[in-house]
Write a protein that holds these residues in place. Structure first.
Motif, short mmCIF file in Angstrom:
data_model
loop_
_atom_site.label_atom_id
_atom_site.label_comp_id
_atom_site.label_asym_id
_atom_site.label_seq_id
_atom_site.Cartn_x
_atom_site.Cartn_y
_atom_site.Cartn_z
N PRO A 149 41.17 81.55 43.81
CA PRO A 149 42.52 82.10 43.65
C PRO A 149 43.30 82.02 44.95
O PRO A 149 42.76 82.30 46.02
N MET A 150 44.56 81.63 44.88
CA MET A 150 45.42 81.56 46.05
C MET A 150 46.00 82.94 46.34
O MET A 150 46.54 83.60 45.46
N VAL A 151 45.86 83.39 47.56
CA VAL A 151 46.39 84.69 47.97
C VAL A 151 47.57 84.45 48.90
O VAL A 151 47.42 83.82 49.94
N HIS A 152 48.72 84.94 48.52
CA HIS A 152 49.92 84.72 49.33
C HIS A 152 49.94 85.71 50.48
O HIS A 152 49.98 86.92 50.30
N ARG A 153 49.93 85.17 51.71
CA ARG A 153 50.00 86.02 52.91
C ARG A 153 51.38 85.86 53.51
O ARG A 153 51.81 84.76 53.80
N CYS A 154 52.04 86.96 53.72
CA CYS A 154 53.41 86.92 54.24
C CYS A 154 53.41 87.33 55.71
O CYS A 154 52.88 88.38 56.06
N ARG A 155 53.99 86.47 56.56
CA ARG A 155 54.07 86.79 57.96
C ARG A 155 55.36 87.55 58.22
O ARG A 155 56.39 87.28 57.62
N SER A 156 55.29 88.49 59.13
CA SER A 156 56.48 89.26 59.46
C SER A 156 57.40 88.47 60.35
O SER A 156 57.00 87.50 60.97
N LEU A 184 68.77 86.02 56.36
CA LEU A 184 67.82 85.12 57.02
C LEU A 184 66.56 85.01 56.16
O LEU A 184 66.03 86.02 55.68
N THR A 185 66.08 83.80 55.98
CA THR A 185 64.88 83.61 55.16
C THR A 185 63.63 84.05 55.91
O THR A 185 63.56 84.00 57.14
N ARG A 186 62.63 84.47 55.14
CA ARG A 186 61.30 84.81 55.67
C ARG A 186 60.30 83.80 55.13
O ARG A 186 60.59 83.03 54.23
N ASP A 187 59.09 83.84 55.68
CA ASP A 187 58.03 82.94 55.23
C ASP A 187 57.83 83.03 53.71
O ASP A 187 57.76 82.01 53.03
N ALA A 188 57.77 84.25 53.19
CA ALA A 188 57.51 84.44 51.75
C ALA A 188 58.62 83.87 50.88
O ALA A 188 58.38 83.44 49.75
N ASP A 189 59.86 83.86 51.39
CA ASP A 189 60.97 83.31 50.62
C ASP A 189 60.78 81.82 50.37
O ASP A 189 61.24 81.29 49.34
N ILE A 190 60.11 81.15 51.30
CA ILE A 190 59.92 79.71 51.21
C ILE A 190 58.58 79.35 50.61
O ILE A 190 58.47 78.42 49.81
N ARG A 191 57.54 80.09 50.98
CA ARG A 191 56.18 79.71 50.62
C ARG A 191 55.95 79.62 49.11
O ARG A 191 55.41 78.64 48.60
N ILE A 192 56.33 80.65 48.38
CA ILE A 192 56.05 80.68 46.95
C ILE A 192 56.76 79.56 46.20
O ILE A 192 56.14 78.81 45.45
N PRO A 193 58.08 79.38 46.41
CA PRO A 193 58.72 78.25 45.73
C PRO A 193 58.23 76.89 46.24
O PRO A 193 58.20 75.92 45.48
N LEU A 194 57.80 76.81 47.51
CA LEU A 194 57.28 75.56 48.04
C LEU A 194 56.04 75.12 47.28
O LEU A 194 55.91 73.94 46.89
N ILE A 195 55.13 76.06 47.04
CA ILE A 195 53.90 75.71 46.32
C ILE A 195 54.23 75.23 44.91
O ILE A 195 53.66 74.25 44.42
N GLY A 196 55.17 75.89 44.27
CA GLY A 196 55.59 75.44 42.94
C GLY A 196 56.21 74.05 42.98
O GLY A 196 55.95 73.21 42.11
N TRP A 197 57.03 73.80 44.00
CA TRP A 197 57.68 72.49 44.14
C TRP A 197 56.64 71.40 44.41
O TRP A 197 56.70 70.32 43.83
N SER A 210 41.82 75.43 67.50
CA SER A 210 42.08 76.50 66.56
C SER A 210 43.54 76.49 66.11
O SER A 210 44.47 76.55 66.92
N ALA A 211 43.74 76.39 64.81
CA ALA A 211 45.08 76.39 64.24
C ALA A 211 44.97 76.67 62.74
O ALA A 211 43.90 76.54 62.15
N ARG A 212 46.08 77.04 62.16
CA ARG A 212 46.11 77.33 60.72
C ARG A 212 47.44 76.84 60.17
O ARG A 212 48.50 77.17 60.69
N ILE A 213 47.38 76.01 59.13
CA ILE A 213 48.60 75.49 58.53
C ILE A 213 48.87 76.23 57.22
O ILE A 213 47.95 76.67 56.54
N ASP A 214 50.13 76.37 56.87
CA ASP A 214 50.51 77.21 55.74
C ASP A 214 49.98 76.69 54.41
O ASP A 214 49.42 77.44 53.61
N VAL A 215 50.15 75.41 54.13
CA VAL A 215 49.68 74.84 52.87
C VAL A 215 49.10 73.45 53.12
O VAL A 215 49.69 72.64 53.84
#
Length: 199
Positions: free
Chosen positions: A192-199, A10-23, A46-51
């Motif tokens: 600098p972009m800091v990658h935050r990984c959600r559990s 099963l994918t996690r947020d971090a599995d998608i986030r890093i390649p998404l930013i590159g894409w 109040s809300a927060r979007i990933d990218v």
């Protein structure tokens, strides 16, 4: 059932986030005209979007991995829909069908595959209901003051933020607010972009 067949993890947020930013970076010229901001916060509501991707428009990308629930979309959809010019949900085949039922038709859908594979399942359309007050509240007091200065009016940081927003909304035309706000938000991408990984 073939027990020798491998079951994809099963994918996690971090599995998608890093390649998404590159894409996403690969979709835009590398000339400083486009900014990329992670964990972009909107205070009202109040809300927060990933990218967030910022150039001539504000585009938001919200990740829902296999391990994520879609329940937060109930509050995220109205918040993001008030703020961004375009929004795309980045998710997997697991959530594709149910996600389509939970997001507006004008939102885009991007499906993540293995590695760095992304497929646009639905192209986002232009949001016709951006709320200027939401855009202003997403700026810091210093940024609102800078926006006023760029537009030729004085807005003091000694005022409460709500009053600063009222002054900006009253004194500056909507298009100027949009243009200057995008420039100010794009400036954040130089940090600098800091990658935050959600559990």
């Amino acid at each position: 059932m073939d027990r020798s067949a491998k079951i994809a993890p099963l994918t996690r947020d971090a599995d998608i986030r890093i390649p998404l930013i590159g894409w996403l970076r690969s979709q835009h010229p590398d000339d400083g005209s486009t900014g990329f901001v992670e964990e972009f916060k909107m205070p009202k509501p109040s809300a927060r979007i990933d990218v967030a991707v910022v150039n001539g428009e504000l585009a938001g990308f919200e990740i829902k991995s296999d391990r994520d629930s879609l329940s937060r979309l109930t509050s995220q959809v109205p918040a993001f829909s008030r703020f961004f010019d375009k929004v795309s949900l980045v998710t997997t085949a697991k959530h594709h069908a149910s996600a389509r039922m939970k997001i507006p038709l004008w939102w885009g859908i991007i499906l993540y595959g293995e590695g760095t594979s992304f497929q646009i399942a639905r192209t986002p359309k232009q949001n016709r209901s951006v709320d200027i007050r939401s855009l202003l509240f997403a700026l810091s007091k210093g940024e609102i003051s800078d926006l006023g200065r760029l537009a030729g009016c004085r807005i003091s940081t000694s005022d409460k933020k709500s009053l600063m927003v009222e002054k900006a909304e009253a004194a500056i035309c909507e298009q100027e607010i949009r243009d200057h706000a995008r420039d100010l938000i794009r400036g954040r991408s130089r940090q600098p972009m800091v990658h935050r990984c959600r559990s």
